[in-house]
Design an enzyme around this catalytic site. Structure first.
Site, PDB file in Angstrom:
ATOM      1  N   HIS A   6     -68.900 -31.012  28.269  1.00  0.00           N
ATOM      2  CA  HIS A   6     -68.973 -29.773  29.036  1.00  0.00           C
ATOM      3  C   HIS A   6     -69.881 -30.003  30.248  1.00  0.00           C
ATOM      4  CE1 HIS A   6     -67.757 -26.947  25.483  1.00  0.00           C
ATOM      5  NE2 HIS A   6     -66.855 -27.875  25.745  1.00  0.00           N
ATOM      6  N   GLU A  63     -72.646 -28.623  31.384  1.00  0.00           N
ATOM      7  CA  GLU A  63     -74.090 -28.712  31.160  1.00  0.00           C
ATOM      8  C   GLU A  63     -74.481 -30.080  30.599  1.00  0.00           C
ATOM      9  OE1 GLU A  63     -72.896 -24.527  29.603  1.00  0.00           O
ATOM     10  OE2 GLU A  63     -71.936 -26.462  30.018  1.00  0.00           O
ATOM     11  N   ALA A  97     -40.135 -17.354  46.967  1.00  0.00           N
ATOM     12  CA  ALA A  97     -40.183 -17.579  48.412  1.00  0.00           C
ATOM     13  C   ALA A  97     -39.057 -16.774  49.042  1.00  0.00           C
ATOM     14  CB  ALA A  97     -40.015 -19.062  48.729  1.00  0.00           C
ATOM     15  N   GLY A 124     -34.631 -17.614  39.929  1.00  0.00           N
ATOM     16  CA  GLY A 124     -33.959 -16.660  40.798  1.00  0.00           C
ATOM     17  C   GLY A 124     -34.369 -15.241  40.500  1.00  0.00           C
ATOM     18  N   SER A 136     -36.918 -10.222  35.001  1.00  0.00           N
ATOM     19  CA  SER A 136     -37.187 -10.147  33.561  1.00  0.00           C
ATOM     20  C   SER A 136     -38.654 -10.389  33.241  1.00  0.00           C
ATOM     21  CB  SER A 136     -36.328 -11.175  32.817  1.00  0.00           C
ATOM     22  OG  SER A 136     -34.955 -10.901  32.965  1.00  0.00           O
TER      23      SER A 136
END
Length: 347
Positions: free
Chosen positions: A52, A54, A155, A282, A288
């Site tokens: 981690h 730290e 897009a 699409g 959905s």
């Protein structure tokens, strides 16, 4: 706490270096400063299973007595893949800990801070809490709601079209925008698309994990998308699926309203260990998933199709009142000239 903003900003920058590599763990960065407020060590969680942040920072120091440790997430207090960071902080003689946000994981959830306080360490925070939460939005959803984080990428032209009436869509956006899509994909555990998209475009969609919704098993396994990554194909189970071969896993799923049950699939992905998914498809599949979307990446090209028969980015609903729309808020706006990326998050 203003004096710690610069250091916390550094923690967030360090944490982002591992974006896409730490799941199911959070992204965490750490800074250690001495009594003169000089940075003497930094660290970050580089990969799931590794040290981690730290621990990464503290193990670089021979002496951390009377130093201050700054970290964007509450230090852990339990044994997981690595020993508790709180224990090492105490052992190293840190006198003060500044944290960005509390850990939403119920295994930690304040216990790390309490362990530090009980050991006589001064604990300060939260600092830049909103920024810290935004960085680890996936981790927060996973632990507070016990579900997968879902994003949709689309897009469109200015008038919201993703293709002409006959399906032509190459290319709505520029190469700069498409390169950014590759960067976005790296953030998520998996990308998801439909058989219709694969049949129409035959995309490769480079990623380590790819999810395909293919209700009737229409896709030929020679399609480019099967060439790389682990593939999970959800289907309705009516047609006998091929034996699981190489990297392809066939997953039967229930059907709802003549479509594969999206809610079931998202739960199945969570059960498989996926903690985030990016939907690239699409308008019908986007429609959905929009009810379940936590985030939307919307690339907008400065083009107008001006054709009401063109294909829209989100389809499938019949809504009479604006009051019944699904609401998002604009989280960020970026320019990939000549295109625009608008990032929305669910309200």
């Amino acid at each position: 706490m203003k004096q710690y903003i610069t250091y916390m900003t550094k923690c967030l920058e360090l944490a982002k270096l591992a974006q896409g590599d730490t799941s199911p763990n959070p992204m965490v960065g750490c800074v250690v400063i001495n009594e003169n407020d000089e940075i003497i060590s930094t660290g970050y969680h580089k990969k799931y299973g590794e040290n981690h942040a730290e621990r990464d920072a503290l193990l670089k120091l021979d002496n951390a007595q009377n130093c201050t440790l700054i970290v964007n997430l509450e230090p852990c207090s339990h044994y997981g893949k690595t020993p508790p960071c709180a224990d090492l902080i105490i052992e190293k003689g840190i006198k003060k800990v500044v944290y960005g946000m509390k850990d939403p994981n119920p295994i930690v959830a304040g216990r790390g801070l309490k362990k530090l306080t009980d050991a006589g360490i001064e604990v300060i925070g939260p600092v830049m809490e909103n920024e810290c939460k935004k960085l680890n939005e996936v981790f927060i959803i996973n632990h507070t709601e016990k579900r997968i984080f879902t994003a949709v990428k689309t897009a469109t032209t200015i008038d919201g079209k993703i293709a002409t009436y006959n399906g032509d869509s190459k290319w709505i956006t520029s190469s700069k925008a498409r390169n950014e899509v590759k960067n976005i994909r790296k953030i998520y555990d998996a990308i998801l698309t439909s058989s219709s998209t694969i049949i129409a475009d035959n995309p490769t969609m480079l990623h380590k994990n790819k999810i395909i919704l293919d209700r009737e098993l229409k896709i030929n396994s020679n399609a480019k998308i099967f060439e790389q990554g682990e593939i999970y194909v959800f289907h309705d189970g009516k047609i006998k699926s091929p034996q699981n071969i190489k990297n392809i896993h066939y997953m039967p799923a229930p059907v709802k309203n003549n479509k594969l049950d999206v809610k079931y699939i998202l739960q199945a992905l969570y059960d498989l260990g996926f903690r985030s998914v990016l939907v690239e498809s699409g308008g019908i599949l986007n429609g959905s998933f929009v009810d379940y979307a936590d985030k939307i990446y919307h690339f907008v090209a400065p083009k107008i199709l001006a054709d009401n028969t063109g294909k829209s980015a989100f389809e499938g609903k019949s809504i009479e009142k604006i009051a019944d729309t699904i609401n998002f808020q604009i989280d960020d706006v970026k320019i990939f000239s000549p295109d625009l990326l608008v990032i929305y998050t669910k309200i």
